[in-house]
Design a protein around this motif. Structure first.
Motif, short mmCIF file in Angstrom:
data_model
loop_
_atom_site.label_atom_id
_atom_site.label_comp_id
_atom_site.label_asym_id
_atom_site.label_seq_id
_atom_site.Cartn_x
_atom_site.Cartn_y
_atom_site.Cartn_z
N ILE A 7 9.82 -0.76 11.73
CA ILE A 7 8.65 -1.44 12.29
C ILE A 7 9.06 -2.74 12.98
N ARG A 8 8.17 -3.21 13.81
CA ARG A 8 8.39 -4.45 14.56
C ARG A 8 8.48 -5.64 13.61
N ASN A 9 9.37 -6.58 13.90
CA ASN A 9 9.52 -7.78 13.09
C ASN A 9 8.59 -8.86 13.61
N ASP A 10 7.37 -8.85 13.12
CA ASP A 10 6.38 -9.84 13.55
C ASP A 10 6.56 -11.13 12.77
N ALA A 11 6.62 -12.27 13.46
CA ALA A 11 6.82 -13.56 12.79
C ALA A 11 5.61 -13.97 11.96
N ASP A 12 4.43 -13.44 12.30
CA ASP A 12 3.23 -13.72 11.53
C ASP A 12 3.20 -12.78 10.33
N ILE A 13 3.39 -13.31 9.13
CA ILE A 13 3.56 -12.48 7.95
C ILE A 13 2.34 -11.61 7.64
N PRO A 14 1.11 -12.12 7.73
CA PRO A 14 -0.04 -11.23 7.51
C PRO A 14 -0.06 -10.04 8.47
N THR A 15 0.32 -10.27 9.73
CA THR A 15 0.38 -9.18 10.70
C THR A 15 1.49 -8.20 10.32
N LEU A 16 2.64 -8.73 9.94
CA LEU A 16 3.76 -7.89 9.50
C LEU A 16 3.36 -7.06 8.28
N ALA A 17 2.68 -7.71 7.33
CA ALA A 17 2.26 -7.00 6.11
C ALA A 17 1.28 -5.88 6.44
N ALA A 18 0.38 -6.11 7.38
CA ALA A 18 -0.59 -5.09 7.76
C ALA A 18 0.11 -3.88 8.39
N HIS A 19 1.09 -4.15 9.24
CA HIS A 19 1.84 -3.05 9.87
C HIS A 19 2.66 -2.31 8.82
N PHE A 20 3.31 -3.06 7.94
CA PHE A 20 4.10 -2.49 6.86
C PHE A 20 3.24 -1.61 5.96
N SER A 21 2.03 -2.05 5.69
CA SER A 21 1.13 -1.36 4.77
C SER A 21 0.85 0.08 5.20
N ALA A 22 0.90 0.34 6.49
CA ALA A 22 0.62 1.68 7.00
C ALA A 22 1.62 2.71 6.50
N TYR A 23 2.79 2.24 6.04
CA TYR A 23 3.84 3.15 5.58
C TYR A 23 3.98 3.14 4.06
N VAL A 24 3.03 2.52 3.39
CA VAL A 24 3.07 2.42 1.93
C VAL A 24 1.98 3.31 1.35
N SER A 25 2.40 4.37 0.65
CA SER A 25 1.39 5.26 0.07
C SER A 25 1.84 5.91 -1.23
N LYS A 26 3.13 5.94 -1.50
CA LYS A 26 3.65 6.59 -2.68
C LYS A 26 4.36 5.60 -3.58
N GLU A 27 4.71 6.04 -4.80
CA GLU A 27 5.31 5.13 -5.77
C GLU A 27 6.74 4.76 -5.42
N LYS A 28 7.34 5.45 -4.44
CA LYS A 28 8.66 5.06 -3.97
C LYS A 28 8.76 5.27 -2.47
#
Length: 209
Positions: free
Chosen positions: A139-160
């Motif tokens: 994913i893109r390295n966004d300097a704004d952490i909330p924006t980065l976290a939102a983009h990161f969150s799209a790939y988080v769904s399982k326990e690992k």
């Protein structure tokens, strides 16, 4: 020993082991471990992770807010850990910056992911089939952490799982500290392998790597 103390010691042991591998250059990287349904321990910002101190970790809630009185500040990327603990039953999350994971993220950024097949260590992710493919998103390295976290969150769904951040580092998470460390070790092996193979084949990216 309380749950808090046990989790602290577990995370400290992981930190020591990863530090011995020199995976925390320039105080980079951040680690966390779940304490209960509503809180987790996360590394403090700006400390030398090769040393143990009473301020190495602090307890935060699932929004990343400190739950104890301390002068320490949670890692700048605590919000990424929050997404993991809010969306999955994962028990630990590890983020490190290495040369190998940064170079892989640069080489395969335009593809949006890096894949591995016919490699023994993809079994760490539960992929046991002969033709199974491990895909790690980039994913893109966004300097704004909330924006980065939102983009990161799209790939988080399982326990690992694992996500690469472009020219930044990798975040992995697992059901507990041991499993998260296993996934991190597997990823770093696979990255080193792919880079070595690309170099041996003359630096060409296309083809079966």
């Amino acid at each position: 020993m309380t749950t808090y103390e046990t989790k602290w010691d577990t995370l400290a042991d992981i930190k020591d082991e990863l530090a011995a591998r020199d995976w925390f250059m320039g105080t980079s990287g951040n680690l966390s471990i779940r304490v209960d349904e509503n809180s987790f321990l996360v590394t403090s910002s700006g400390l030398d992770k090769r040393k143990r101190t009473a301020n190495d970790f602090l307890l935060v809630d699932l929004e990343g807010r400190p739950l104890e009185s301390t002068s320490a500040k949670p890692s700048a990327e605590t919000l990424l850990h929050c997404e993991i603990y809010k969306k999955t039953p994962a028990g630990a999350s590890l983020h490190v910056h290495t040369v190998a994971n940064n170079v892989i993220s640069e080489l395969f950024y335009q593809e949006g992911a890096v894949t591995f097949q016919h490699q023994e260590l993809i079994k760490a992710f539960g992929l046991w089939g002969e033709d199974d493919i491990l895909t790690i998103p980039i994913i893109r390295n966004d300097a704004d952490i909330p924006t980065l976290a939102a983009h990161f969150s799209a790939y988080v769904s399982k326990e690992k799982g694992a996500v690469l951040i472009h020219n930044h580092g990798i975040t992995v998470w697992g059901v507990n500290g041991f499993e998260a460390k296993k996934l991190l070790e597997a990823c770093e092996f696979l990255f080193q392998y792919k880079l070595s193979l690309i170099q041996l084949k003359g630096g060409v990216l296309h083809g079966n790597y």
